[in-house]
Write an enzyme that holds these catalytic residues in place. Structure first.
Site, PDB file in Angstrom:
ATOM      1  N   ASP A  47      64.143  44.097  37.185  1.00  0.00           N
ATOM      2  CA  ASP A  47      62.832  44.757  37.120  1.00  0.00           C
ATOM      3  C   ASP A  47      63.113  46.258  36.989  1.00  0.00           C
ATOM      4  O   ASP A  47      64.258  46.708  37.131  1.00  0.00           O
ATOM      5  CB  ASP A  47      62.003  44.464  38.379  1.00  0.00           C
ATOM      6  N   LEU A 100      59.313  37.558  32.284  1.00  0.00           N
ATOM      7  CA  LEU A 100      58.023  37.891  32.900  1.00  0.00           C
ATOM      8  C   LEU A 100      57.798  39.400  32.922  1.00  0.00           C
ATOM      9  O   LEU A 100      56.699  39.871  33.223  1.00  0.00           O
ATOM     10  CB  LEU A 100      57.992  37.381  34.347  1.00  0.00           C
ATOM     11  N   GLY A 118      57.264  43.398  32.115  1.00  0.00           N
ATOM     12  CA  GLY A 118      56.462  44.180  31.171  1.00  0.00           C
ATOM     13  C   GLY A 118      55.151  44.602  31.786  1.00  0.00           C
ATOM     14  O   GLY A 118      54.854  44.282  32.939  1.00  0.00           O
ATOM     15  N   ASN A 165      46.491  34.810  27.886  1.00  0.00           N
ATOM     16  CA  ASN A 165      45.178  34.449  27.321  1.00  0.00           C
ATOM     17  C   ASN A 165      44.526  35.642  26.621  1.00  0.00           C
ATOM     18  O   ASN A 165      43.578  35.456  25.860  1.00  0.00           O
ATOM     19  CB  ASN A 165      44.267  33.893  28.421  1.00  0.00           C
ATOM     20  N   HIS A 166      45.051  36.855  26.862  1.00  0.00           N
ATOM     21  CA  HIS A 166      44.435  38.021  26.205  1.00  0.00           C
ATOM     22  C   HIS A 166      44.833  38.141  24.731  1.00  0.00           C
ATOM     23  O   HIS A 166      44.334  39.010  24.024  1.00  0.00           O
ATOM     24  CB  HIS A 166      44.706  39.286  27.025  1.00  0.00           C
ATOM     25  N   TYR A 210      47.140  45.420  25.254  1.00  0.00           N
ATOM     26  CA  TYR A 210      47.955  44.453  26.016  1.00  0.00           C
ATOM     27  C   TYR A 210      47.989  43.110  25.274  1.00  0.00           C
ATOM     28  O   TYR A 210      49.055  42.542  25.036  1.00  0.00           O
ATOM     29  CB  TYR A 210      47.385  44.315  27.431  1.00  0.00           C
ATOM     30  N   LYS A 253      51.153  41.017  23.282  1.00  0.00           N
ATOM     31  CA  LYS A 253      51.550  39.620  23.508  1.00  0.00           C
ATOM     32  C   LYS A 253      51.524  38.839  22.191  1.00  0.00           C
ATOM     33  O   LYS A 253      52.352  37.948  21.974  1.00  0.00           O
ATOM     34  CB  LYS A 253      50.641  38.970  24.554  1.00  0.00           C
ATOM     35  N   CYS A 257      47.571  33.082  36.631  1.00  0.00           N
ATOM     36  CA  CYS A 257      48.570  32.455  37.502  1.00  0.00           C
ATOM     37  C   CYS A 257      48.586  33.159  38.856  1.00  0.00           C
ATOM     38  O   CYS A 257      49.274  34.180  39.036  1.00  0.00           O
ATOM     39  CB  CYS A 257      49.941  32.485  36.831  1.00  0.00           C
ATOM     40  N   ARG A 268      35.333  32.993  36.387  1.00  0.00           N
ATOM     41  CA  ARG A 268      36.092  32.789  35.143  1.00  0.00           C
ATOM     42  C   ARG A 268      37.382  31.999  35.402  1.00  0.00           C
ATOM     43  O   ARG A 268      37.795  31.178  34.593  1.00  0.00           O
ATOM     44  CB  ARG A 268      36.388  34.167  34.522  1.00  0.00           C
TER      45      ARG A 268
HETATM   46  P1  NAI Z   1      53.248  41.886  37.368  1.00  0.00           P
HETATM   47  O1  NAI Z   1      52.663  43.132  36.800  1.00  0.00           O
HETATM   48  O2  NAI Z   1      53.017  41.574  38.799  1.00  0.00           O
HETATM   49  O3  NAI Z   1      54.812  41.859  37.077  1.00  0.00           O
HETATM   50  C1  NAI Z   1      55.388  42.424  35.922  1.00  0.00           C
HETATM   51  C2  NAI Z   1      56.659  43.118  36.334  1.00  0.00           C
HETATM   52  O4  NAI Z   1      57.223  43.757  35.174  1.00  0.00           O
HETATM   53  C3  NAI Z   1      56.443  44.206  37.390  1.00  0.00           C
HETATM   54  O5  NAI Z   1      57.218  43.946  38.544  1.00  0.00           O
HETATM   55  C4  NAI Z   1      56.855  45.494  36.699  1.00  0.00           C
HETATM   56  O6  NAI Z   1      57.524  46.415  37.553  1.00  0.00           O
HETATM   57  C5  NAI Z   1      57.774  44.983  35.582  1.00  0.00           C
HETATM   58  N1  NAI Z   1      57.828  45.934  34.469  1.00  0.00           N
HETATM   59  C6  NAI Z   1      56.820  46.682  33.949  1.00  0.00           C
HETATM   60  N2  NAI Z   1      57.286  47.504  32.993  1.00  0.00           N
HETATM   61  C7  NAI Z   1      58.624  47.277  32.903  1.00  0.00           C
HETATM   62  C8  NAI Z   1      59.660  47.818  32.105  1.00  0.00           C
HETATM   63  N3  NAI Z   1      59.433  48.786  31.198  1.00  0.00           N
HETATM   64  N4  NAI Z   1      60.913  47.356  32.284  1.00  0.00           N
HETATM   65  C9  NAI Z   1      61.176  46.395  33.198  1.00  0.00           C
HETATM   66  N5  NAI Z   1      60.247  45.837  33.987  1.00  0.00           N
HETATM   67  C10 NAI Z   1      58.964  46.274  33.842  1.00  0.00           C
HETATM   68  O7  NAI Z   1      52.712  40.669  36.442  1.00  0.00           O
HETATM   69  P2  NAI Z   1      52.648  39.127  36.801  1.00  0.00           P
HETATM   70  O8  NAI Z   1      51.270  38.782  37.196  1.00  0.00           O
HETATM   71  O9  NAI Z   1      53.768  38.773  37.691  1.00  0.00           O
HETATM   72  O10 NAI Z   1      52.884  38.488  35.363  1.00  0.00           O
HETATM   73  C11 NAI Z   1      54.187  38.173  34.894  1.00  0.00           C
HETATM   74  C12 NAI Z   1      54.140  38.052  33.368  1.00  0.00           C
HETATM   75  O11 NAI Z   1      53.214  37.053  32.992  1.00  0.00           O
HETATM   76  C13 NAI Z   1      53.715  39.336  32.661  1.00  0.00           C
HETATM   77  O12 NAI Z   1      54.452  39.447  31.465  1.00  0.00           O
HETATM   78  C14 NAI Z   1      52.260  39.091  32.337  1.00  0.00           C
HETATM   79  O13 NAI Z   1      51.856  39.788  31.168  1.00  0.00           O
HETATM   80  C15 NAI Z   1      52.238  37.585  32.120  1.00  0.00           C
HETATM   81  N6  NAI Z   1      50.950  37.015  32.453  1.00  0.00           N
HETATM   82  C16 NAI Z   1      50.564  36.890  33.763  1.00  0.00           C
HETATM   83  C17 NAI Z   1      49.352  36.338  34.073  1.00  0.00           C
HETATM   84  C18 NAI Z   1      48.934  36.107  35.477  1.00  0.00           C
HETATM   85  O14 NAI Z   1      47.880  35.533  35.672  1.00  0.00           O
HETATM   86  N7  NAI Z   1      49.704  36.507  36.498  1.00  0.00           N
HETATM   87  C19 NAI Z   1      48.411  35.927  33.008  1.00  0.00           C
HETATM   88  C20 NAI Z   1      48.919  36.118  31.670  1.00  0.00           C
HETATM   89  C21 NAI Z   1      50.139  36.631  31.420  1.00  0.00           C
HETATM   90  C1  15L Z   2      46.762  38.514  32.378  1.00  0.00           C
HETATM   91  O1  15L Z   2      47.311  38.536  31.276  1.00  0.00           O
HETATM   92  C2  15L Z   2      47.219  39.388  33.487  1.00  0.00           C
HETATM   93  O2  15L Z   2      48.615  39.598  33.448  1.00  0.00           O
HETATM   94  C3  15L Z   2      46.817  38.888  34.852  1.00  0.00           C
HETATM   95  O3  15L Z   2      46.978  39.935  35.804  1.00  0.00           O
HETATM   96  C4  15L Z   2      45.369  38.401  34.861  1.00  0.00           C
HETATM   97  O4  15L Z   2      44.518  39.464  34.663  1.00  0.00           O
HETATM   98  C5  15L Z   2      45.187  37.343  33.786  1.00  0.00           C
HETATM   99  O5  15L Z   2      45.639  37.778  32.521  1.00  0.00           O
HETATM  100  C6  15L Z   2      43.730  36.899  33.632  1.00  0.00           C
HETATM  101  O6  15L Z   2      43.207  36.974  32.525  1.00  0.00           O
HETATM  102  O7  15L Z   2      43.168  36.442  34.630  1.00  0.00           O
END
Ligand code: NAI
Ligand code: 15L
Length: 266
Positions: free
Chosen positions: A32, A69, A71, A110-111, A134, A138, A164, A172
């Site tokens: 990370d 994961l 970003g 989903n975005h 964003y 993706k 997730c 929603r």
């Molecule tokens: P999060 O924001 O909690 O975790 C993402 C991690 O990426 C963070 O720990 C952050 O420090 C790290 N990060 C950000 N910029 C970075 C960089 N330049 N270099 C290295 N690391 C970096 O997000 P979450 O919820 O854990 O999601 C994980 C993945 O799943 C993300 O890619 C997100 O877009 C995708 N996602 C998550 C959803 C959800 O409902 N949690 C829904 C749709 C997609």
């Molecule tokens: C995403 O892509 C985000 O990473 C997460 O934080 C939520 O906002 C999710 O979509 C969502 O649409 O609920």
């Protein structure tokens, strides 16, 4: 696997995946841009900015699988998204190409399709309709995965994650919720199946009011088991939303109403 790389290991999904998927490999390389403490015995932690090409190449070296994961995970300025999600994905795929093409899970979102109305049922072959930078980043990541598959045979599970989280927390999410258990069962299957290819997989639980059709995935041997209906009573206690609110109209919810920002600061 001998070594699985998990990027975004300090994030919400990353922390959960580290706990629940540690059995997938003898050693888990976690990464990370921020510290990931505490670090488990079988984990090797590497701080890495995904935008930094040389560090990403070192990160990917000797890994047999990648759960990507890391970003920017919400709508932010174009500059921040470009660094982490555009350059970052380019760096990751080039590094994988030079390191034996480990199988990749790409956490899409989903975005990518956020500007479809909630009344439309989607299959994975329908055109994207991103709801901001964003979502566009993706769509780019999905295209990179597909190009590397077509050109080099790189395998990727493109998982368009809905929401997730431990449980659904708004109306929603009754449609978009992806339980941690269903997520983990999917990742286990992705790394177990003999041939993966480069499928788009809707990352959602078996929610009764779901919008997304995974019927093209029979061969994968995975089907979600959880259902947001378990939480119906507590969600119904939340205030009603106006009929014209973005989170009532669009699949991408409030992201469709986010401003477009250029500055690096936000
Ligand atoms: P999060 O924001 O909690 O975790 C993402 C991690 O990426 C963070 O720990 C952050 O420090 C790290 N990060 C950000 N910029 C970075 C960089 N330049 N270099 C290295 N690391 C970096 O997000 P979450 O919820 O854990 O999601 C994980 C993945 O799943 C993300 O890619 C997100 O877009 C995708 N996602 C998550 C959803 C959800 O409902 N949690 C829904 C749709 C997609
Ligand atoms: C995403 O892509 C985000 O990473 C997460 O934080 C939520 O906002 C999710 O979509 C969502 O649409 O609920």
């Amino acid at each position: 696997m001998k070594r699985l790389l998990i990027t975004g290991a300090a994030g919400g999904v990353g922390k959960m995946a580290r706990k629940r998927l540690s059995h997938l490999a003898q050693s888990i390389r976690i990464s990370d841009i921020v510290p990931m403490d505490p670090i488990a015995d079988n984990e090797e932690a590497i701080i890495c900015d995904l935008a930094d090409e040389a560090t990403v190449h070192a990160l990917v070296k000797d890994c047999d699988g990648i759960l990507h994961l890391g970003g920017v995970s919400v709508e932010k300025s174009y500059d921040l998204i470009e660094a982490a999600n555009i350059r970052g994905v380019h760096n990751l795929y080039e590094a994988a190409r030079m390191s034996g093409q480990p199988r990749i899970v790409f956490a899409s979102s989903n975005h990518t399709i956020g500007f479809y109305p909630q009344t439309t049922r989607l299959t994975a072959d329908m055109p994207t309709r991103p709801d901001g930078w964003y979502g566009i980043s993706k769509v780019y990541g999905e295209a990179v995965a597909q190009m590397y598959h077509a050109k080099f045979g790189q395998e990727t599970a493109i998982v368009r994650i809905g929401s997730c989280f431990e449980r659904p927390v708004d109306r929603r999410m009754m449609a978009t919720w992806f339980s941690y258990d269903d997520f983990c069962r999917l990742i286990e299957r992705v790394f177990a199946v003999p041939a993966l290819g480069c499928p788009i997989i809707w990352g959602a639980s078996a929610n009764s009011g779901g919008w997304w059709d995974n019927s093209h995935l029979d061969w994968l041997g995975w089907a979600p088991e959880d259902n947001s209906e378990t939480y119906r009573d507590e969600i119904e206690r939340l205030p009603q939303r106006p009929a014209d609110a973005p989170d009532v109209l669009w699949q991408g919810g409030m992201f469709t109403a986010d401003p477009v920002v250029k500055s690096k600061d936000c």
